[in-house]
Enzyme design. Structure first.
Site, short mmCIF file in Angstrom:
data_model
loop_
_atom_site.label_atom_id
_atom_site.label_comp_id
_atom_site.label_asym_id
_atom_site.label_seq_id
_atom_site.Cartn_x
_atom_site.Cartn_y
_atom_site.Cartn_z
N TYR A 39 22.64 11.59 18.82
CA TYR A 39 22.05 10.70 19.82
C TYR A 39 22.26 11.31 21.20
CZ TYR A 39 20.21 6.30 21.56
OH TYR A 39 19.44 5.36 22.18
N LYS A 94 7.12 1.08 -4.97
CA LYS A 94 6.33 2.30 -4.84
C LYS A 94 7.15 3.37 -4.11
CE LYS A 94 2.27 4.12 -5.71
NZ LYS A 94 0.96 3.57 -5.40
N GLU A 136 -1.99 0.57 -0.26
CA GLU A 136 -1.67 -0.05 -1.55
C GLU A 136 -2.07 -1.52 -1.57
OE1 GLU A 136 0.04 0.75 -5.36
OE2 GLU A 136 -0.24 2.08 -3.65
N ASP A 137 -2.65 -1.95 -2.68
CA ASP A 137 -2.88 -3.37 -2.96
C ASP A 137 -3.65 -4.07 -1.85
OD1 ASP A 137 -1.56 -2.89 -5.28
OD2 ASP A 137 0.25 -4.01 -4.78
N ALA A 195 -15.86 -3.20 -11.63
CA ALA A 195 -16.55 -2.70 -10.44
C ALA A 195 -15.68 -2.85 -9.20
CB ALA A 195 -17.88 -3.43 -10.26
N GLY A 196 -14.36 -2.86 -9.39
CA GLY A 196 -13.44 -2.93 -8.27
C GLY A 196 -13.20 -1.57 -7.66
#
Length: 754
Positions: A39, A94, A136-137, A195-196
């Site tokens: 630091y 994940k 994601e999602d 169809a996603g």
């Protein structure tokens, strides 16, 4: 999920500290000098260097190995739109996968924004922190727009794994399946059910690989997506057809390929039978595929089948892709993940399935000969070669397409670096457990009325690792089972109860015959059979069980005494030994002997080395044996060093095929660079270091094992008894349930081998 499983999942996420990932310092921080560098004032220097040249952030900060896993929680797993906060456990998960498979650090970011512009602006504002972004999602169709714009507007790799992960893995499987049946991707008829985001991305990638869009029919929940349908999204319109088909049943007639990214049990046997010869079916809905695997292969013998499930061949699993794709992209500082890089991933994964499979992977499947063919079209998810096969392909594609800012020149050195990035402990345990599940054995838990022991038995039962036999007071075990929600129907035996008198008497007579000339009377034999370790050992001896673990509440000498009295040694073995296994970043490390042989002679040391080297084959690896001492190759002379030296000489003369050397100090044995520099003549100079450490006495081995275990928090297995004709193993006093699960797993594999 039942109540107990819910509680277990919540407990897992809460303890020993909330969440699944944490930040760990990578620099020294013990002294004031260290902190002054970390630091103020030392930190000013890298700040100024980065201000002068932004690319220095990769040099002086964690950016080069840091990925953001970002979601707004609008399409979380099968849970739907549950919100940003509720998506956090999935994003942490994940992050865990990124770390254990590719050594990539992750910050999970949950953005409370469903508006596309607001979400994009938020991600762009935090992007300087990261070397890459994994979306994601996020629900479709917004996901398409979010990814497209972020890829255009940022100069770091961005990938929506829900779209591209499944696409890459299924594409690798598809090109291999087509090769097996001898069909041309440009000519095959493909039906995509779903169809996603994943379905659209998969289909686009198939087209990039050569599939003809005119030969593709896509279906959603309403049936075939046709050009004359109203209100089609741009993505659906891309794959709308004008063919005279309206239902899935009509679409699959004569089709070569079925791709399922929808819901379970929508493809019937009649539909399957209507497909073309050598049909390829990827039923990837989870947990229930579009058609059951067994139903499908029993309906048609010529089918090539893949699912998203691990219990069937050809699992399409995103973990084959995203960790390694980002690994390669980060390592060349790619500005994006482009189509060429995705195609490189497809080809690398597909080619890996054609290469000889390592022994440690095939062992998981009962020694099954995994060879490229209809039941092996993509690598297994835990194949250790993925880390050094896929990232280089990604990196090379990035360099070739001009998006790499840090080209790699030494590819062999890069592959070595990749192998060193990841630890293998948890992966090794998963491989062993998968192997045990292939042929579970009956394992006696001799102290099952102890809570931790019963928890271990519950785990092996529910995970189908073993078939537990519980020894102890039935009333206590039954009450504890109810307390922890262990509902499985398992055998419970109380050796002291009247119901067991007939078996107990039979065991006593057999034991008496074994020990009658060793001071045992009939009365003593009958008394011994009231004791669980004797009774359990007799269950194994007589073949009523395949193995046993004990030792949780007993000292090691007391626990092993019945085993030594009853169980014969393997043919050719004069003295048993025990190996304790530590799962390190460099791989499994076998330490012998920390529990049985107090002060072995030179001959006994040599035999311990041979027994331990043989056990390394459990992990499908080649043994490299270091005979340890405080001396290096004659640098000191004492009774202890001479003993080790004599053992090494015996092994060199009588077992020249074994890689073994000593006497050698432990640091030289496990540090290949240090060894090569100082002792280039050593037989251990294989570039990897020793994976078997043979200690000169029990005291040295036991102290070393316990110090390292308690301070380094490594996954451990053992002690594993070597040289017995039956699979019986003694855990250390007060072992955790997890340690006993690991030991029970080894007991199953040992029983399989015996």
């Amino acid at each position: 999920m039942d109540t107990r499983k819910k509680e277990e999942a919540l407990h897992y996420h809460e303890f020993p500290q909330p969440g699944k990932i944490a930040i760990v310092p990578t620099k020294k921080h013990a002294t004031q000098h260290d902190l002054a560098l970390a630091y103020s004032p030392g930190v000013a220097e890298p700040c100024l260097a980065i201000a002068a040249d932004k690319s220095n952030a990769y040099k002086y900060t964690a950016k080069s190995n840091l990925v953001a896993v970002i979601s707004n929680g609008t399409a979380v797993l099968g849970l739907g739109d549950i919100g940003a906060d509720a998506s956090k456990p999935v994003m942490e998960g994940k992050g865990l996968l990124f770390k254990i498979f590719a050594g990539i650090d992750v910050f999970d970011i949950e953005v409370d924004a469903t508006d596309v512009d607001k979400f994009i602006d938020t991600v762009k504002a935090i992007a300087p922190t990261f070397g890459g972004i994994n979306l994601e999602d996020i629900k479709a169709p917004e996901a398409f727009e979010i990814e497209r714009r972020l890829k255009e507007e940022l100069d770091i790799p961005v990938m929506h794994d829900d779209q591209h992960g499944t696409a890459i893995i299924s594409a690798a499987a598809l090109i291999n399946a087509l090769e097996i049946v001898g069909k041309d991707i440009s000519k095959v008829s493909i039906v995509v059910n779903g169809a996603g985001a994943a379905a659209i991305s998969c289909t686009r990638l198939y087209v990039a690989l050569g599939a003809d869009p005119r030969n593709i029919v896509m279906c959603d929940s309403k049936g075939v997506i046709r050009k004359d349908a109203a209100n089609l999204t741009a993505q659906k319109a891309e794959f709308a057809t004008d063919r005279d088909v309206h239902t899935l049943e009509e679409a699959v007639k004569g089709a070569d390929v079925f791709i399922g990214l929808s819901k379970g049990d929508v493809l019937t046997p009649a539909m399957l039978l209507s497909m073309a010869k050598d049909a390829i079916v990827f039923a990837m809905a989870n947990p229930t595929p579009e058609i059951d695997y067994n139903l499908a292969i029993n309906t048609r013998e010529d089918i090539i089948m893949a699912t998203g499930r691990s219990d069937y061949p050809n699992q399409v699993n995103n973990v084959l892709g995203f960790p390694y794709i980002f690994r390669g992209a980060l390592d060349v500082r790619a500005t994006k993940i482009n189509e060429e890089m995705k195609l490189a991933a497809v080809r690398a994964i597909a080619e890996l399935a054609k290469k000889p499979v390592p022994q440690q992977v095939s062992l998981v499947y009962g020694g099954e000969n995994l060879v490229f063919g209809k039941n092996y079209i993509i690598p297994k998810p835990f194949d250790p070669r993925l880390i050094h096969e896929v990232p280089p392909a990604i990196a090379q594609a990035a360099i070739a397409t001009g998006v790499a800012q840090k080209p790699i020149t030494d590819w062999e050195a890069y592959k070595v670096e990749l192998m060193e990035r990841i630890g293998v402990g948890s992966k090794e345990i998963r491989l062993l457990q998968d192997r045990a599940k292939r042929n579970p054995k009956r394992i006696v838990f001799a102290e099952a009325d102890q809570l931790e022991v019963l928890k271990a038995a519950q785990r092996v039962y529910e995970d189908r690792i073993a078939i537990p036999i519980l020894l102890g007071r039935k009333d206590v075990i039954t009450a504890l089972k109810e307390e922890i929600g262990f509902t499985g129907e398992v055998e419970i035996i109380d050796p002291k109860c009247d119901d067991e008198k007939e078996r107990r008497d039979a065991f006593a007579q057999q034991y008496l015959k074994l020990r009658e000339r060793r001071g045992i009377t009939e009365l003593v034999a009958e008394h011994q059979m009231l004791e669980r370790n004797y009774f359990g050992t007799m269950l194994v001896y007589t073949g009523q069980a395949d193995g046993m673990i004990t030792g949780y509440s007993h000292s090691y000498p007391n626990a092993i005494k019945p085993v030594l009295e009853i169980i014969p040694k393997e043919a050719g073995v004069n003295r048993i030994a025990a190996a304790s296994i530590m799962l390190t970043k460099q791989g499994p490390l076998f330490l012998s002997d920390a529990t049985i042989n107090i002060n072995p002679s030179a001959t006994e040391l040599a035999n311990i080395a041979l027994l331990t080297a043989k056990s390394v084959q459990i992990f499908g690896q080649e043994p490299s044996v270091a005979m340890l001492s405080y001396s290096n190759f004659g640098s000191a002379t004492s009774e202890s060093t001479l003993k080790v030296r004599e053992a090494v000489a015996y092994l060199h003369k009588n077992h020249p095929e074994l890689v073994v050397d000593g006497e050698i100090q432990a640091d030289f044995a496990i540090n290949p660079e240090k060894l090569a520099k100082n002792y280039p003549f050593s037989k251990l100079n294989n570039g990897k270091g020793a994976n078997v450490l043979i200690f000169p006495n029990l005291e040295a081995a036991n102290i070393t094992y316990k110090v390292v275990k308690e301070t380094q928090h490594l996954d451990t297995i053992g002690p594993v008894i070597l040289g017995l004709s039956k699979s019986i193993h003694i855990c250390t006093l007060g072992s955790t349930a997890e340690e006993m699960v690991n030991l029970a797993t080894l007991a199953v594999i040992d029983a399989q081998n015996k």
